[in-house]
Motif scaffolding. Structure first.
Motif, mmCIF file in Angstrom:
data_model
loop_
_atom_site.group_PDB
_atom_site.id
_atom_site.type_symbol
_atom_site.label_atom_id
_atom_site.label_comp_id
_atom_site.label_asym_id
_atom_site.label_seq_id
_atom_site.Cartn_x
_atom_site.Cartn_y
_atom_site.Cartn_z
ATOM 1 N N SER A 131 40.716 37.697 42.488
ATOM 2 C CA SER A 131 41.142 37.999 41.593
ATOM 3 C C SER A 131 41.899 38.496 41.159
ATOM 4 O O SER A 131 42.770 38.719 39.806
ATOM 5 C CB SER A 131 39.404 38.232 40.234
ATOM 6 O OG SER A 131 39.333 39.831 41.396
ATOM 7 N N THR A 132 42.524 39.958 41.631
ATOM 8 C CA THR A 132 42.768 40.871 42.331
ATOM 9 C C THR A 132 44.646 40.264 41.796
ATOM 10 O O THR A 132 45.579 40.342 40.891
ATOM 11 C CB THR A 132 42.862 41.572 43.072
ATOM 12 O OG1 THR A 132 41.876 42.487 42.907
ATOM 13 C CG2 THR A 132 44.160 42.581 43.249
ATOM 14 N N ARG B 248 45.395 38.891 38.329
ATOM 15 C CA ARG B 248 45.487 39.379 37.507
ATOM 16 C C ARG B 248 47.252 40.303 37.967
ATOM 17 O O ARG B 248 48.306 40.935 37.184
ATOM 18 C CB ARG B 248 44.914 41.203 38.054
ATOM 19 C CG ARG B 248 43.597 41.155 37.185
ATOM 20 C CD ARG B 248 42.689 42.357 37.165
ATOM 21 N NE ARG B 248 41.633 42.129 36.597
ATOM 22 C CZ ARG B 248 40.258 41.713 37.056
ATOM 23 N NH1 ARG B 248 40.097 42.028 39.171
ATOM 24 N NH2 ARG B 248 38.905 41.661 36.623
ATOM 25 N N GLU B 249 47.440 39.798 39.299
ATOM 26 C CA GLU B 249 49.379 40.594 39.568
ATOM 27 C C GLU B 249 50.143 39.245 39.302
ATOM 28 O O GLU B 249 51.570 39.673 38.676
ATOM 29 C CB GLU B 249 48.984 41.184 40.966
ATOM 30 C CG GLU B 249 48.251 42.152 41.729
ATOM 31 C CD GLU B 249 48.391 41.860 42.815
ATOM 32 O OE1 GLU B 249 48.863 41.208 44.281
ATOM 33 O OE2 GLU B 249 48.133 42.824 43.617
ATOM 34 N N THR C 169 48.986 40.713 28.256
ATOM 35 C CA THR C 169 47.931 39.453 29.093
ATOM 36 C C THR C 169 47.550 40.998 30.247
ATOM 37 O O THR C 169 46.536 40.655 29.933
ATOM 38 C CB THR C 169 49.028 39.103 29.729
ATOM 39 O OG1 THR C 169 49.450 37.934 28.495
ATOM 40 C CG2 THR C 169 48.275 37.462 30.460
ATOM 41 N N GLU C 170 48.136 41.516 30.936
ATOM 42 C CA GLU C 170 47.580 42.776 31.346
ATOM 43 C C GLU C 170 45.908 43.332 31.087
ATOM 44 O O GLU C 170 45.901 43.391 31.513
ATOM 45 C CB GLU C 170 48.774 43.154 32.452
ATOM 46 C CG GLU C 170 48.728 44.675 33.460
ATOM 47 C CD GLU C 170 49.603 44.567 34.075
ATOM 48 O OE1 GLU C 170 49.216 45.644 35.247
ATOM 49 O OE2 GLU C 170 50.653 44.918 33.420
ATOM 50 N N SER C 171 46.593 43.632 29.920
ATOM 51 C CA SER C 171 45.468 44.743 29.519
ATOM 52 C C SER C 171 44.286 43.675 29.067
ATOM 53 O O SER C 171 43.255 44.455 29.840
ATOM 54 C CB SER C 171 45.810 45.051 28.260
ATOM 55 O OG SER C 171 47.410 46.346 28.370
ATOM 56 N N LEU D 110 43.435 41.088 30.504
ATOM 57 C CA LEU D 110 42.986 40.880 32.325
ATOM 58 C C LEU D 110 42.131 42.222 33.031
ATOM 59 O O LEU D 110 41.053 41.738 33.602
ATOM 60 C CB LEU D 110 44.130 40.558 33.374
ATOM 61 C CG LEU D 110 44.170 39.185 33.092
ATOM 62 C CD1 LEU D 110 45.816 38.776 33.803
ATOM 63 C CD2 LEU D 110 43.999 37.834 32.350
ATOM 64 N N TYR D 111 42.368 43.190 32.805
ATOM 65 C CA TYR D 111 41.806 44.134 33.288
ATOM 66 C C TYR D 111 40.523 45.027 32.090
ATOM 67 O O TYR D 111 39.892 45.129 32.923
ATOM 68 C CB TYR D 111 42.759 45.140 33.408
ATOM 69 C CG TYR D 111 43.575 45.158 34.669
ATOM 70 C CD1 TYR D 111 42.919 46.041 35.843
ATOM 71 C CD2 TYR D 111 44.760 45.058 34.531
ATOM 72 C CE1 TYR D 111 43.868 45.869 37.133
ATOM 73 C CE2 TYR D 111 45.932 45.036 35.872
ATOM 74 C CZ TYR D 111 45.277 45.406 36.709
ATOM 75 O OH TYR D 111 45.920 45.018 37.890
ATOM 76 N N LEU E 12 36.742 36.780 35.570
ATOM 77 C CA LEU E 12 38.394 36.093 35.391
ATOM 78 C C LEU E 12 37.753 34.562 36.340
ATOM 79 O O LEU E 12 39.012 34.138 35.673
ATOM 80 C CB LEU E 12 38.876 36.768 36.069
ATOM 81 C CG LEU E 12 40.515 36.827 36.309
ATOM 82 C CD1 LEU E 12 40.993 36.416 34.599
ATOM 83 C CD2 LEU E 12 41.531 38.477 36.798
#
Length: 314
Positions: free
Chosen positions: A43-44, A47-48, A77-79, A81-82, A89
């Motif tokens: 999942s990390t 996100r990256e 998108t990043e916001s 996903l977190y 996810l």
């Protein structure tokens, strides 16, 4: 698989007293740790990778690049996903809903920033965004899988090994109804552990497996019979078959003897030996076990392989 692991842990826990009584540990720490590591690191990686690749795909579009900035796409998108847990996810990446939710967030931004645009024009823009979104998210998940492939493979191997060890222990120490119940339950979980890596993320459509193989062997006896040979006369049948035999033995002279009338050895006949190696690849569906024998070990060796190999290395 995640749901199956939770269910298995619950089922093992319900039988813990009976397992302990039969000297079997109900501990599922190894499987839990590898499941957690798999979920966390995968999942990390998503996100990256997803924000940048989605932003790149949108920026390449000659129309969309004028409606929303690349940095805004990446940031939104990043916001989003977190805000999701690792499990959420991964589930959304697998069930084709992740790009839909990101599409909603980006569409809202475009609509808010362009309130005077006619609905027909806006619809055309959002259709382009939807197409680019699917490609961008798929590319991001693909890259996440590529970067995490060693970890994914290791975790699946560890989970499968843990399940196999539980199955072996249950088979050895349990009997009767409990043995049958545990065997069926563990085999059910093992069937859900994938082999290989997803070829077409985010859906596990198929897997690719590559094996490196080495074959070592020998013929204890190799015999060729020539029935058409007419050189060896036989008074009853006209001629006898000529036979060539290759086997491990000393070869005596057919008629000569030394001065002491002892056999004269003229050579040594060694058996036919062979050794070769190569690679084999296949694409299989994501169902139970797929192709190949899964023992939980990365290397699988046939009986007597080490013995034959040592003969080659002498």
């Amino acid at each position: 698989m995640n749901v199956e692991v939770d269910s298995l842990i619950e089922d093992i826990g319900s039988e813990s007293a009976a397992l302990i009584a039969n000297d079997i540990s109900p501990d599922m720490t190894l499987i839990e740790e590898n499941r957690t590591r798999l979920m966390t690191e995968y999942s990390t990686s998503i996100r990256e990778q997803v924000p940048d690749l989605v932003a790149e795909e949108v920026a390449k579009d000659p129309v969309l690049g004028k409606w929303i900035d690349k940095s805004e796409v990446s940031s939104i998108t990043e916001s989003y996903l977190y805000t999701l847990s690792g499990e959420e996810l991964i589930d959304m990446a697998a069930n084709n809903t992740l790009q839909d939710e990101i599409l909603v967030k980006l569409s809202e931004k475009i609509i808010v920033d362009n309130p005077a645009v006619a609905s027909d024009e806006m619809d055309a823009v959002l259709y382009r965004l939807e197409a680019d979104m699917r490609i961008g998210v798929a590319n991001g998940v693909c890259e996440a899988v590529r970067l995490s492939q060693e970890m994914i493979d290791e975790c699946f191997t560890n989970i499968n090994t843990g399940l196999q060890n539980k199955l072996d222990e249950s088979t050895e120490k349990l009997s009767g109804e409990l043995a049958e119940k545990m065997e069926k339950r563990l085999q059910k979980s093992m069937k859900l552990v994938p082999c290989g890596l997803p070829v077409i993320p985010p859906h596990w459509v198929c897997t690719v497996n590559v094996w490196e193989y080495e074959v070592v062997g020998k013929y204890k006896t190799f015999e060729v019979i020539d029935n058409d040979n007419e050189c060896m006369f036989n008074p009853y049948f006209g001629h006898e078959a000529q036979v060539y035999v290759r086997t491990e033995e000393r070869i005596p002279h057919p008629f000569k003897r030394d001065n002491g009338e002892n056999i004269i050895w003229i050579g040594y006949n060694s058996p036919i030996e062979f050794r070769f190696s190569g690679y084999a690849a296949t694409i299989v569906g994501p169902g139970p076990k797929g192709v190949g024998d899964k023992t939980g070990d990365r290397e699988e060796k046939s009986e007597a392989y080490e013995e034959l190999l040592s003969e080659w290395e002498i």
